[in-house]
Design a protein around this motif. Structure first.
Motif, mmCIF file in Angstrom:
data_model
loop_
_atom_site.group_PDB
_atom_site.id
_atom_site.type_symbol
_atom_site.label_atom_id
_atom_site.label_comp_id
_atom_site.label_asym_id
_atom_site.label_seq_id
_atom_site.Cartn_x
_atom_site.Cartn_y
_atom_site.Cartn_z
ATOM 1 N N GLY A 109 -48.997 -76.436 -34.573
ATOM 2 C CA GLY A 109 -49.093 -74.988 -34.421
ATOM 3 C C GLY A 109 -50.151 -74.384 -35.305
ATOM 4 O O GLY A 109 -50.678 -73.304 -35.024
ATOM 5 N N ALA A 110 -50.475 -75.065 -36.415
ATOM 6 C CA ALA A 110 -51.459 -74.559 -37.366
ATOM 7 C C ALA A 110 -52.231 -75.724 -37.973
ATOM 8 O O ALA A 110 -51.733 -76.856 -38.057
ATOM 9 C CB ALA A 110 -50.773 -73.748 -38.462
ATOM 10 N N TYR A 111 -53.452 -75.416 -38.421
ATOM 11 C CA TYR A 111 -54.349 -76.416 -38.995
ATOM 12 C C TYR A 111 -55.034 -75.797 -40.203
ATOM 13 O O TYR A 111 -55.465 -74.642 -40.151
ATOM 14 C CB TYR A 111 -55.406 -76.830 -37.964
ATOM 15 N N TYR A 112 -55.152 -76.581 -41.276
ATOM 16 C CA TYR A 112 -55.867 -76.018 -42.422
ATOM 17 C C TYR A 112 -56.576 -77.081 -43.240
ATOM 18 O O TYR A 112 -56.272 -78.269 -43.139
ATOM 19 C CB TYR A 112 -54.939 -75.178 -43.291
ATOM 20 N N VAL A 162 -48.723 -69.153 -31.077
ATOM 21 C CA VAL A 162 -47.821 -69.333 -32.216
ATOM 22 C C VAL A 162 -47.728 -68.031 -33.011
ATOM 23 O O VAL A 162 -46.636 -67.605 -33.418
ATOM 24 C CB VAL A 162 -48.304 -70.485 -33.122
ATOM 25 N N LEU A 163 -48.861 -67.391 -33.231
ATOM 26 C CA LEU A 163 -48.868 -66.108 -33.944
ATOM 27 C C LEU A 163 -48.049 -65.061 -33.197
ATOM 28 O O LEU A 163 -47.297 -64.295 -33.810
ATOM 29 C CB LEU A 163 -50.304 -65.624 -34.122
ATOM 30 N N VAL A 164 -48.200 -65.043 -31.901
ATOM 31 C CA VAL A 164 -47.428 -64.094 -31.089
ATOM 32 C C VAL A 164 -45.941 -64.423 -31.176
ATOM 33 O O VAL A 164 -45.086 -63.529 -31.305
ATOM 34 C CB VAL A 164 -47.904 -64.128 -29.620
ATOM 35 N N TRP A 182 -46.698 -68.163 -43.101
ATOM 36 C CA TRP A 182 -46.783 -69.633 -43.121
ATOM 37 C C TRP A 182 -45.380 -70.241 -43.086
ATOM 38 O O TRP A 182 -45.170 -71.259 -42.420
ATOM 39 C CB TRP A 182 -47.500 -70.153 -44.364
ATOM 40 N N SER A 183 -44.447 -69.613 -43.792
ATOM 41 C CA SER A 183 -43.082 -70.145 -43.833
ATOM 42 C C SER A 183 -42.438 -70.103 -42.455
ATOM 43 O O SER A 183 -41.781 -71.069 -42.028
ATOM 44 C CB SER A 183 -42.234 -69.345 -44.830
ATOM 45 N N LYS A 188 -40.934 -73.851 -37.569
ATOM 46 C CA LYS A 188 -40.862 -74.039 -36.126
ATOM 47 C C LYS A 188 -41.895 -75.007 -35.560
ATOM 48 O O LYS A 188 -41.689 -75.564 -34.477
ATOM 49 C CB LYS A 188 -41.030 -72.690 -35.410
ATOM 50 N N TYR A 189 -43.007 -75.187 -36.290
ATOM 51 C CA TYR A 189 -44.115 -75.964 -35.737
ATOM 52 C C TYR A 189 -44.643 -77.002 -36.726
ATOM 53 O O TYR A 189 -44.521 -76.835 -37.938
ATOM 54 C CB TYR A 189 -45.273 -75.041 -35.341
#
Length: 300
Positions: A109-112, A162-164, A182-183, A188-189
């Motif tokens: 869901g996220a990448y950093y 994911v943001l939505v 972020w939490s 969830k992802y």
């Protein structure tokens, strides 16, 4: 591919540096959304000096960074949303390294990326040009963030859906609104990470987003205990989630000490005195709760 959101409020002296680092990316499939959050200086004049067609400017009355980021998300045309503050910079391969993560871990869901924090002088001395890095899928973000490197707002890319799904940035908080987001995502992802140092966060910038004055009620730390209790069953590991949240809860205790509510701070800290990863912070604040306010002000 990417929609890059840059909230701008009176960053005339820094936005050129930030925007230049974005436009110099080795991966060039992106749009840039400048969200003018009611700037009263020459920030937009500087932005308009760039002739790149990928740049769009959206304006609103001064409503805070969370509102500005949410507005950018609303108007983003692409599926992957990147954020960078108007006084930070990216290394040239930031987006390329993120794209590699997406190809490796498409279900995340996220990448950093990794990042460095420092003053302008420290950045000039320690500029990292190493292109060798590792990529990994984080099994337990809360453990990883507590013992390694947590997400910062200028080094992360998140899927728009994911943001939505999680409701975007909470506009009720002026401090910790990013940690709150972020939490919610980490519960969830899956989250992917690369050791490539893709972003530089400047800590010596006047009026930095991290230096905004706030009330306790406007901080995520104020509801951190409640958030932990309501969501602990969703975490992969309740213990690591607890340790992560204790670090945020201790920020509330610190602010209580600033307000001279020493007994309240002491009672709060006493509940988490048996922490494993936050012993130094919790114990120090607990001991400070017995000191005179004049000494607390000096130490904090």
């Amino acid at each position: 591919m990417f929609s890059i959101i840059i909230p701008v409020y009176n960053k005339e002296n820094f936005i050129k540096r930030t925007l230049t680092s974005v436009l110099n990316q080795t991966f060039d499939d992106f749009e840039v959304i400048i969200v003018n959050d009611g700037s009263t200086d020459g920030s937009m004049k500087v932005v308009k000096e760039f002739s790149d067609r990928r740049i769009r400017i959206i304006s609103q009355d001064n409503n805070g960074v969370s509102s500005a980021r949410n507005l950018g998300i609303k108007y983003a045309k692409n599926n992957y949303i990147a954020f960078i503050d108007a006084d930070d910079i990216w290394q040239p391969m930031f987006l390329e390294s993120i794209n590699n993560l997406i190809e490796l871990y498409p279900d995340s869901g996220a990448y950093y990326t990794n990042y460095k924090v420092g003053t302008k002088r420290e950045m000039e001395i320690n500029l990292n040009t190493n292109t060798e890095y590792q990529s990994l899928l984080i099994n337990d973000y809360f453990e990883f963030a507590t013992k390694g490197k947590a997400i910062c707002a200028s080094c992360v890319v998140i899927k728009k859906r994911v943001l939505v799904d999680v409701g975007g940035f909470c506009t009720s908080y002026k401090r910790g609104e990013d940690l709150y987001l972020w939490s919610k995502i980490a519960l969830k992802y899956k989250i992917a990470y690369t050791t490539y140092v893709g972003a530089f966060y400047y800590r010596d910038v006047p009026n930095s987003l991290s230096r905004i004055q706030f009330n306790l009620e406007e901080s995520f730390s104020n509801i951190a205990e409640e958030f932990f209790m309501n969501n602990k069953k969703l975490a992969i590991n309740e213990d690591s989630f607890r340790e992560y949240m204790i670090a945020i809860i201790s920020s509330k205790a610190k602010y209580l000490l600033i307000l001279n509510k020493k007994e309240d701070a002491r009672l709060l800290l006493k509940k988490y005195i048996k922490t494993k990863d936050n012993k130094k912070k919790v114990y120090l604040l607990y001991l400070m709760s017995y000191l005179p306010k004049t000494l607390i002000d000096i130490l904090i």
